[in-house]
Design a protein around this motif. Structure first.
Motif, PDB file in Angstrom:
ATOM      1  N   ARG A  15       0.815  -1.208   0.000  1.00  0.00           N
ATOM      2  CA  ARG A  15       0.000   0.000   0.000  1.00  0.00           C
ATOM      3  C   ARG A  15       0.856   1.269   0.000  1.00  0.00           C
ATOM      4  NH1 ARG A  15      -4.225  -0.165   4.607  1.00  0.00           N
ATOM      5  NH2 ARG A  15      -2.264  -0.130   5.735  1.00  0.00           N
ATOM      6  N   GLY A  16       1.947   1.289   0.754  1.00  0.00           N
ATOM      7  CA  GLY A  16       2.786   2.471   0.821  1.00  0.00           C
ATOM      8  C   GLY A  16       3.998   2.434  -0.088  1.00  0.00           C
ATOM      9  N   ARG A  17       4.189   1.345  -0.796  1.00  0.00           N
ATOM     10  CA  ARG A  17       5.384   1.204  -1.632  1.00  0.00           C
ATOM     11  C   ARG A  17       5.428   2.224  -2.759  1.00  0.00           C
ATOM     12  NH1 ARG A  17       6.816  -4.630  -3.388  1.00  0.00           N
ATOM     13  NH2 ARG A  17       7.406  -4.673  -1.217  1.00  0.00           N
ATOM     14  N   TRP A  18       4.311   2.465  -3.406  1.00  0.00           N
ATOM     15  CA  TRP A  18       4.301   3.427  -4.509  1.00  0.00           C
ATOM     16  C   TRP A  18       4.614   4.833  -3.995  1.00  0.00           C
ATOM     17  CZ3 TRP A  18       1.272   7.713  -4.779  1.00  0.00           C
ATOM     18  CH2 TRP A  18       0.193   7.783  -3.891  1.00  0.00           C
ATOM     19  N   TRP A  19       4.104   5.171  -2.811  1.00  0.00           N
ATOM     20  CA  TRP A  19       4.345   6.494  -2.242  1.00  0.00           C
ATOM     21  C   TRP A  19       5.825   6.677  -1.910  1.00  0.00           C
ATOM     22  CZ3 TRP A  19       2.665  11.166  -2.032  1.00  0.00           C
ATOM     23  CH2 TRP A  19       3.055  12.035  -1.016  1.00  0.00           C
ATOM     24  N   ARG A  20       6.417   5.666  -1.282  1.00  0.00           N
ATOM     25  CA  ARG A  20       7.848   5.744  -0.956  1.00  0.00           C
ATOM     26  C   ARG A  20       8.693   5.766  -2.227  1.00  0.00           C
ATOM     27  NH1 ARG A  20       6.175   2.572   3.327  1.00  0.00           N
ATOM     28  NH2 ARG A  20       6.736   0.620   2.366  1.00  0.00           N
TER      29      ARG A  20
END
Length: 103
Positions: A15-20
């Motif tokens: 879920r947060g991989r794209w944001w990071r």
């Protein structure tokens, strides 16, 4: 059963991989931009050509260091601190573009 437990936790990490990844790309881009501005400043110093001003020679590396520090927080923490670090990276990149490149 172990495969089911692993797949249950995988979506939370994805879920947060794209944001990071996005904020990491912005931080890396700021770093490359800062190095480029410093190289151009050195070339202009040695050739006598007009180059970037002192504000640009200090501002770009400062923004890059701050963005890399914020990205480190975003990469190493979870939850609100990670999101805050990512937002800080976006703000540093936007401020750098607004101050030095957009006018």
């Amino acid at each position: 059963m172990a495969a089911e437990a692993g797949s249950a936790t995988k979506p939370a990490k994805d879920r947060g991989r794209w944001w990071r990844g996005f904020t990491g790309s912005l931080a890396a881009g700021l770093t490359v931009l800062a190095v480029g501005v410093l190289v151009v400043g050195l070339v202009c110093l040695f050739t006598g050509a007009p180059g970037p001003g002192a504000a640009s020679l200090v501002g770009h590396p400062l923004a890059a260091v701050l963005a890399l520090a914020a990205q480190r927080v975003a990469d190493r923490r979870v939850g609100l601190p990670a999101a805050g670090g990512g937002v800080a990276v976006v703000l540093f990149a936007a401020a750098t573009a607004a101050v030095f490149w957009l006018g």
